[in-house]
Design a protein around this motif. Structure first.
Motif, PDB file in Angstrom:
ATOM      1  N   ASP A  32       0.861  -1.174   0.000  1.00  0.00           N
ATOM      2  CA  ASP A  32       0.000   0.000   0.000  1.00  0.00           C
ATOM      3  C   ASP A  32       0.903   1.232   0.000  1.00  0.00           C
ATOM      4  O   ASP A  32       1.638   1.476   0.954  1.00  0.00           O
ATOM      5  CB  ASP A  32      -0.893  -0.022   1.243  1.00  0.00           C
ATOM      6  N   ALA A  34       0.199   4.350   0.257  1.00  0.00           N
ATOM      7  CA  ALA A  34      -0.181   5.371   1.246  1.00  0.00           C
ATOM      8  C   ALA A  34       0.381   5.072   2.627  1.00  0.00           C
ATOM      9  O   ALA A  34       0.819   5.974   3.332  1.00  0.00           O
ATOM     10  CB  ALA A  34      -1.705   5.489   1.311  1.00  0.00           C
ATOM     11  N   THR A  35       0.372   3.804   3.024  1.00  0.00           N
ATOM     12  CA  THR A  35       0.842   3.449   4.366  1.00  0.00           C
ATOM     13  C   THR A  35       2.249   2.866   4.361  1.00  0.00           C
ATOM     14  O   THR A  35       2.904   2.824   5.392  1.00  0.00           O
ATOM     15  CB  THR A  35      -0.092   2.397   4.998  1.00  0.00           C
ATOM     16  N   HIS A  37       2.775  -0.219   4.059  1.00  0.00           N
ATOM     17  CA  HIS A  37       2.660  -1.586   4.559  1.00  0.00           C
ATOM     18  C   HIS A  37       2.607  -2.590   3.418  1.00  0.00           C
ATOM     19  O   HIS A  37       1.873  -2.402   2.450  1.00  0.00           O
ATOM     20  CB  HIS A  37       1.399  -1.751   5.413  1.00  0.00           C
ATOM     21  N   GLU A  64      -6.005  -6.749   5.797  1.00  0.00           N
ATOM     22  CA  GLU A  64      -6.016  -5.283   5.731  1.00  0.00           C
ATOM     23  C   GLU A  64      -6.026  -4.750   4.295  1.00  0.00           C
ATOM     24  O   GLU A  64      -6.435  -3.620   4.062  1.00  0.00           O
ATOM     25  CB  GLU A  64      -4.845  -4.684   6.506  1.00  0.00           C
TER      26      GLU A  64
END
Length: 93
Positions: A32, A34-35, A37, A64
């Motif tokens: 991801d 944005a994160t 992760h 997630e």
């Protein structure tokens, strides 16, 4: 799948390291942006340029990332690459 379940994160890490330079299947990490992760893997496999076919498989996505825009985008990016690379058949297993 012919691998797993893994008894520990270390066992999974060793399995992944053994495959990171493989050509078929060729694994990718799903992350991801944005994160930052990492939450899954997917691979190209049964890669046959002469026949113009390639599969995507070995897909494993953490809860997630399941049903999320980043997971959808990862599949879209993999498909886009395959068609830009002139594969005519893209199979999802």
């Amino acid at each position: 799948m012919p691998y797993g379940p893994f008894v520990s994160a270390g066992a999974y890490h060793r399995w992944a390291k053994e495959r990171e330079d493989g050509a078929d299947p060729r694994f990718f990490v799903l992350r991801d942006r944005a994160t930052g992760h990492c939450g899954g893997i997917a691979s190209y496999l049964r890669i046959d340029p002469a026949a113009g076919s390639i599969e995507v498989g070995h897909i494993c996505i953490a809860p997630e990332l399941q049903r999320s825009p980043p997971a959808t985008e990862a599949m879209w990016l993999m498909m886009g690459w395959a068609f830009r690379a002139r594969y005519r058949r893209y199979e999802w297993k």
